[in-house]
Design a protein around this motif. Sequence first.
Motif, PDB file in Angstrom:
ATOM      1  N   ARG A 118       0.835  -1.203   0.000  1.00 33.95           N
ATOM      2  CA  ARG A 118       0.000   0.000   0.000  1.00 33.95           C
ATOM      3  C   ARG A 118       0.870   1.255   0.000  1.00 33.95           C
ATOM      4  O   ARG A 118       0.570   2.232  -0.684  1.00 33.95           O
ATOM      5  CB  ARG A 118      -0.932   0.018   1.205  1.00 33.95           C
ATOM      6  N   GLY A 119       1.944   1.244   0.783  1.00 33.69           N
ATOM      7  CA  GLY A 119       2.810   2.412   0.853  1.00 33.69           C
ATOM      8  C   GLY A 119       3.390   2.793  -0.489  1.00 33.69           C
ATOM      9  O   GLY A 119       3.541   3.980  -0.806  1.00 33.69           O
ATOM     10  N   SER A 153      13.035   6.885  -5.836  1.00 38.01           N
ATOM     11  CA  SER A 153      11.914   7.151  -6.750  1.00 38.01           C
ATOM     12  C   SER A 153      10.614   6.542  -6.263  1.00 38.01           C
ATOM     13  O   SER A 153       9.532   7.041  -6.589  1.00 38.01           O
ATOM     14  CB  SER A 153      12.238   6.631  -8.148  1.00 38.01           C
ATOM     15  N   TRP A 154      10.686   5.465  -5.475  1.00 35.90           N
ATOM     16  CA  TRP A 154       9.468   4.773  -5.032  1.00 35.90           C
ATOM     17  C   TRP A 154       8.834   5.418  -3.802  1.00 35.90           C
ATOM     18  O   TRP A 154       7.748   5.022  -3.381  1.00 35.90           O
ATOM     19  CB  TRP A 154       9.756   3.301  -4.738  1.00 35.90           C
ATOM     20  N   SER A 155       9.497   6.411  -3.214  1.00 34.43           N
ATOM     21  CA  SER A 155       8.980   7.068  -2.016  1.00 34.43           C
ATOM     22  C   SER A 155       8.164   8.298  -2.383  1.00 34.43           C
ATOM     23  O   SER A 155       8.498   9.032  -3.312  1.00 34.43           O
ATOM     24  CB  SER A 155      10.139   7.482  -1.110  1.00 34.43           C
ATOM     25  N   TRP A 156       7.098   8.567  -1.608  1.00 35.48           N
ATOM     26  CA  TRP A 156       6.301   9.780  -1.792  1.00 35.48           C
ATOM     27  C   TRP A 156       7.153  11.032  -1.583  1.00 35.48           C
ATOM     28  O   TRP A 156       6.831  12.094  -2.109  1.00 35.48           O
ATOM     29  CB  TRP A 156       5.116   9.792  -0.827  1.00 35.48           C
ATOM     30  N   ALA A 157       8.239  10.904  -0.807  1.00 31.82           N
ATOM     31  CA  ALA A 157       9.100  12.052  -0.549  1.00 31.82           C
ATOM     32  C   ALA A 157       9.975  12.400  -1.760  1.00 31.82           C
ATOM     33  O   ALA A 157      10.664  13.421  -1.748  1.00 31.82           O
ATOM     34  CB  ALA A 157       9.985  11.785   0.666  1.00 31.82           C
ATOM     35  N   ARG A 216      10.667   4.173 -10.366  1.00 33.11           N
ATOM     36  CA  ARG A 216       9.245   4.472 -10.501  1.00 33.11           C
ATOM     37  C   ARG A 216       9.057   5.690 -11.393  1.00 33.11           C
ATOM     38  O   ARG A 216       9.742   6.705 -11.257  1.00 33.11           O
ATOM     39  CB  ARG A 216       8.609   4.748  -9.131  1.00 33.11           C
ATOM     40  N   VAL A 217       8.043   5.619 -12.303  1.00 29.49           N
ATOM     41  CA  VAL A 217       7.664   6.769 -13.124  1.00 29.49           C
ATOM     42  C   VAL A 217       6.156   7.030 -13.072  1.00 29.49           C
ATOM     43  O   VAL A 217       5.671   7.994 -13.652  1.00 29.49           O
ATOM     44  CB  VAL A 217       8.103   6.593 -14.600  1.00 29.49           C
ATOM     45  N   GLY A 218       5.409   6.171 -12.360  1.00 27.20           N
ATOM     46  CA  GLY A 218       3.970   6.366 -12.261  1.00 27.20           C
ATOM     47  C   GLY A 218       3.289   5.146 -11.678  1.00 27.20           C
ATOM     48  O   GLY A 218       3.923   4.298 -11.048  1.00 27.20           O
ATOM     49  N   TRP A 219       1.999   5.037 -11.892  1.00 26.29           N
ATOM     50  CA  TRP A 219       1.225   3.904 -11.412  1.00 26.29           C
ATOM     51  C   TRP A 219       0.187   3.531 -12.467  1.00 26.29           C
ATOM     52  O   TRP A 219      -0.052   4.280 -13.405  1.00 26.29           O
ATOM     53  CB  TRP A 219       0.535   4.229 -10.079  1.00 26.29           C
ATOM     54  N   LEU A 252      14.499  -2.023  -7.146  1.00 22.79           N
ATOM     55  CA  LEU A 252      13.815  -0.741  -7.282  1.00 22.79           C
ATOM     56  C   LEU A 252      14.563   0.329  -6.491  1.00 22.79           C
ATOM     57  O   LEU A 252      14.734   0.208  -5.282  1.00 22.79           O
ATOM     58  CB  LEU A 252      12.371  -0.869  -6.774  1.00 22.79           C
ATOM     59  N   VAL A 253      15.009   1.374  -7.210  1.00 21.01           N
ATOM     60  CA  VAL A 253      15.798   2.430  -6.560  1.00 21.01           C
ATOM     61  C   VAL A 253      15.094   3.776  -6.679  1.00 21.01           C
ATOM     62  O   VAL A 253      14.128   3.924  -7.414  1.00 21.01           O
ATOM     63  CB  VAL A 253      17.204   2.522  -7.174  1.00 21.01           C
TER      64      VAL A 253
END
Length: 684
Positions: A467-468, A511-515, A661-664, A683-684
């Motif tokens: 979920r995070g 990249s995978w963090s909301w921050a 990550r570039v999106g969902w 995943l970085v």
Amino acid sequence: MALTLCSKCSTLSFHDLFNDDVVFHPDLNSLVQSAKKCESCNLWWTQVQRGCSKEDIAACQAKKLPAHATKSSDNGDFNIYLRGEWHPAGTASVPDQIWLSCGVLVSAAGHDASTKLQTHVAVFADPATPAGALFAGRYSTSSHNPEYHATFAKMTLAACRKGHGVCNQACPPGARQMPTRVIDVGDQTLPASKRVTRIVLTKDLKQPQPYTALSYCWGRGTQAMLSDKNFADFLKFLPESKLSKTHIEAIDLTRLLGIRYLWIDALCIIQGNQKDWESESKRMASVYGNAELTIIAGRSADSGLGFLTNNYLTTKKHPKPVPMKAGPHLHTGEGPDLGTVYLTIQRGKSVGPVDTRGWCFQEALLSNRSLIFGEDQVSYQCRLHTRYEDGCVDIDTSKREQSLTFLNPGTKPEVLRRWYQMLVSFTPRALTEPHDIFACIVSVALITHGVLKARHLAGLWECDMPRGLLWKSRWSYTSRKHFLPIEKPLASPFTKRPGETPGKPVIRAPSWSWAHVTGQVFWDTNPRIESKWIDPQNNCIRPRDPKGLWTAGKVVGNPDVLYMPSLELQIFGRAVEVRCTNVVKKTGLRPEGIMLESMKPAPSAKPAPALATSGTAKPTYIALGYFDFPSDPRPANIWCLLVVTHEGLLLTRDGKGKFHRVGWFAVQDGKQFEGVKETAVDLV
């Protein structure tokens, strides 16, 4: 200068309006004409324009039925009626007020659409007057009761201390922990000429003492600050003449409240000392949670401007309040005239510029009691309610539910839900220094960790990684009208970090963090659909580590780690390389999305039939994707990593084989993932 009132306004009293509907004007045009000379009618006309649509106003002026009105409104009545509404002090979330209605009695219309036009103004009384004993609302600006904030603060704090067990229990005086340093504002038993303002070390005090804490915007007005250079001098004497106006006013208010000590970050944390800054930043839960009162300078964007004075009238450009007779006691109609009450445009509850700043978010959340100097008025917030200067009382439990410092933080699912809800409120806020992102909420993270007992990985909790990971841009997922798009964090204008250029993008989180982004993000936190996240059967990724750790190497994952610009997740999951096809235009609340088609047929799929000569085979779309930064050039390669059965992450792969990550995406055809072999994803 004498007040100008028309014959109707000069004879009205709240007693008359409270007991009956009164015809104020024969129609709206009459009110508009009277407003040119009568100050009371001018206030009403201003409120009509402020609270009603232009279409409804025009229809009533033309004596036509507004579009929103029901057929029952078509009675040929365009009289303007008034009716008063009064509440016993401390019982309502709205102030004492007077309603205006067009075409139907206020008592008959209520809030129903049968009225052609409806609005209201607030009623208040001055303190220490007969009317003030009956009406709870007060009005404090630079020109009207300018010192009332002190009376309001003393009254609300005393009532809370006396009657609010939950607030006293959250911060028992005997168990109070003081910050490392506080400002001694002076012994109040001494004459002002003999009082000495200075910094004190709390370890030197015989026992813990009550103190206030200040939450404010620094701006460019902050002048004197504690440093290694002046530390010894400030322990002897703190020159108030060199302090910013906000700091001086906080000192004065603390004295008025009869409290001797005050905490201000700029004067109680050694500025320029990284070790002290990091140590003290982790103690904010204690600093604000144990304060007798937090003073929130909400209305001021700069500490050089101060916060005590309310310039509501000049900033809002509203008419001044107008007096009105109160009349005898409202219920009995007996006794002498209570004197004067005032009518005014209803004030808002907005806190002000402080509500836009990242550091101030945690400070308000962690505070047990707060005195808030909002844009329009002062309010007092504790764990039981929020009481406003205008007489409103919000019995709102959201502060207790959101605050993770409450005596019973709740179950793990409840705490996780609050964590995500907290981030939805926190992420839109601004930071001058983007790398402060984790420091701003470190105390909340420490409290959360106390319940979850899980590792904190760049803003995500290891016990809830699926979920995070699936955070979404609020702007791209819902109505763009009310939200701003997420952006890349930009280096501070004052940055001295190697390799950073002021105003240019920086990396502050993986990249995978909301921050990794700046701007509002959100998660699905609806308890009714929470099972899709916590049900292991819905999860489609897992950690590669046999012990269940999502990271490799010596990552501690303590919640008090203030900087985490890079961190690699090692995952097993089903990843499918895709290509972008056509754009799906926004429909309803959904924005534009990108249809994604698998580069290869699913392993379980049957061979495609031969194409007919008259056409081509219809493509099978695997997902509908949303890029985090739609305006950026599309990556050379795009992958769909299924995280849960219905959603996943859009990734791109670099030359070293690492994924970013570039999106969902939302799954369109789950069969395309069936039979896809689980593979290692770094995943970085």
